[in-house]
Enzyme design. Sequence first.
Site: not given
Ligand code: ACO
Length: 447
Positions: A324, A382
Amino acid sequence: MTKTDSAQAMRTKSPASEKVTLTFDENGQQKSYHLPLLTGNLGPKVIDIRDLYAKTGYFTYDPGFTSTASCDSAITYIDGENGILLHRGYRIEDLAEHCDFLEVAYLLLHKELPTQKQFEDYHHEISLHTLLHEQLINFYKGFRRDAHPMAIMVGVVGALSAFYHDSLDLHNPYQRELASTRLIAKIPSMAAIAYKYSIGHPFMYPHNKLKYAENFLHMMFAVPSYEYQVNPVLAKAMNRILVLHADHEQNASTSTVRLASSSGANPFACIAAGIASLWGPAHGGANEAVLNMLTEIGDKSRIPEFIKRAKDKNDPFRLMGFGHRVYKNYDPRAQVLRKSCHEVLQELGIKDEPLLGIALELEKIALDDPYFIEKKLFPNVDFYSGIILKAMGIPTSMFTVLFAVARTIGWVAQWREMIEDPIQKIGRPRQRYVGHEQRNFMPLNQR
Ligand code: ACO
């Protein structure tokens, strides 16, 4: 000063002396600028950079707005490090356990929890607007039966602007109130019709004696040829899901609503913009994506393969329902839903639901894995909501629609807060330009 003045209080709380100093070299000369430091009631201090460009000629650079506060707000507070979510100061766990969804709606909109009388009056007020204009129902018939219900929602919610000319004036408080009530009252009816249309069933009219969550279940699952009794356990779970999704501070869809309405656009069009933003799989589409992912995994034995893929930089796959932008701890909403999930499955007599089995195993493995620990990737709301909704018989394509039904409260509350904020202006971010410098034009026949 009343609690309702808290947004104003946040602006005046910082002692005028609190400043940060920005120092940089300009043509070999060292320059310093003092920027005011503002304090909210909770959370980090914010550096007021409103005059930065005028004073220095520099912009700030913050793709995704990870370090930028775009407004003052007194509605929702999130402490992502400690997994805390408060609405107007109340813990989400308490609201989800004890409140009807319309109590929470009243709280977000009117800044205090309602008394019994206020709650009854509000329920009555909402019930006066639950019907859709019959002409609007014709819109649904123009869509293909296999249209995604979010596509239908974007269209029909935007179309409300064409029906209610008497509630489009943002600057008229009565019209704002009327537009808010209409949106909150009609959104479940609109969502249920999108579903009924997709399966070819007759549309069910709202039953105004029922509570908000019950009424939604009634419009989704009742048919005219049978008497339908709403199951109280499922109604409680649905109420919880709605409460847990009601608002979440300045997330992508809420920021979209604020940005769209900052130009003075009408509320129905702005909420339609919020729905479009929510549809994305990184936001509201995630619970649908979780279920698709669990189905794709198919068996506990394949979990390590998917964990490996999630960690692979060259693979775009991410573990849906994990991570998140704000929570770097367990999402408090996920904790509530985890419990709800077991209650619903037990009520429905679903033992050994394979997807839940995979979800629990996946959760255990991911929470123990150094990659997820290091990056602070915990299950989000979720992760469980999809399993509950599936067990209730709600098709995956309707998951995000349900989220939109709940989040309409947050969007409307945030929209109203913005309109009533005297420092509100049109949202207009700047950019770092990385394209061509000016170049000479060549007519088509010379290129
Ligand atoms: N699985 C694997 N790796 C992940 C995940 C994941 N679900 N989420 C983040 N990471 C990793 C990224 O690859 C990144 O790695 P790095 O630092 O080596 O590049 C690091 O963790 C940080 O991730 P970001 O994408 O920069 O974090 P951000 O805050 O931008 O993203 C997000 C948050 C979009 C929710 C992300 O965690 C994601 O895509 N999760 C899966 C989708 C999801 O469940 N969304 C629901 C959100 S809650 C809602 O909307 C109610």
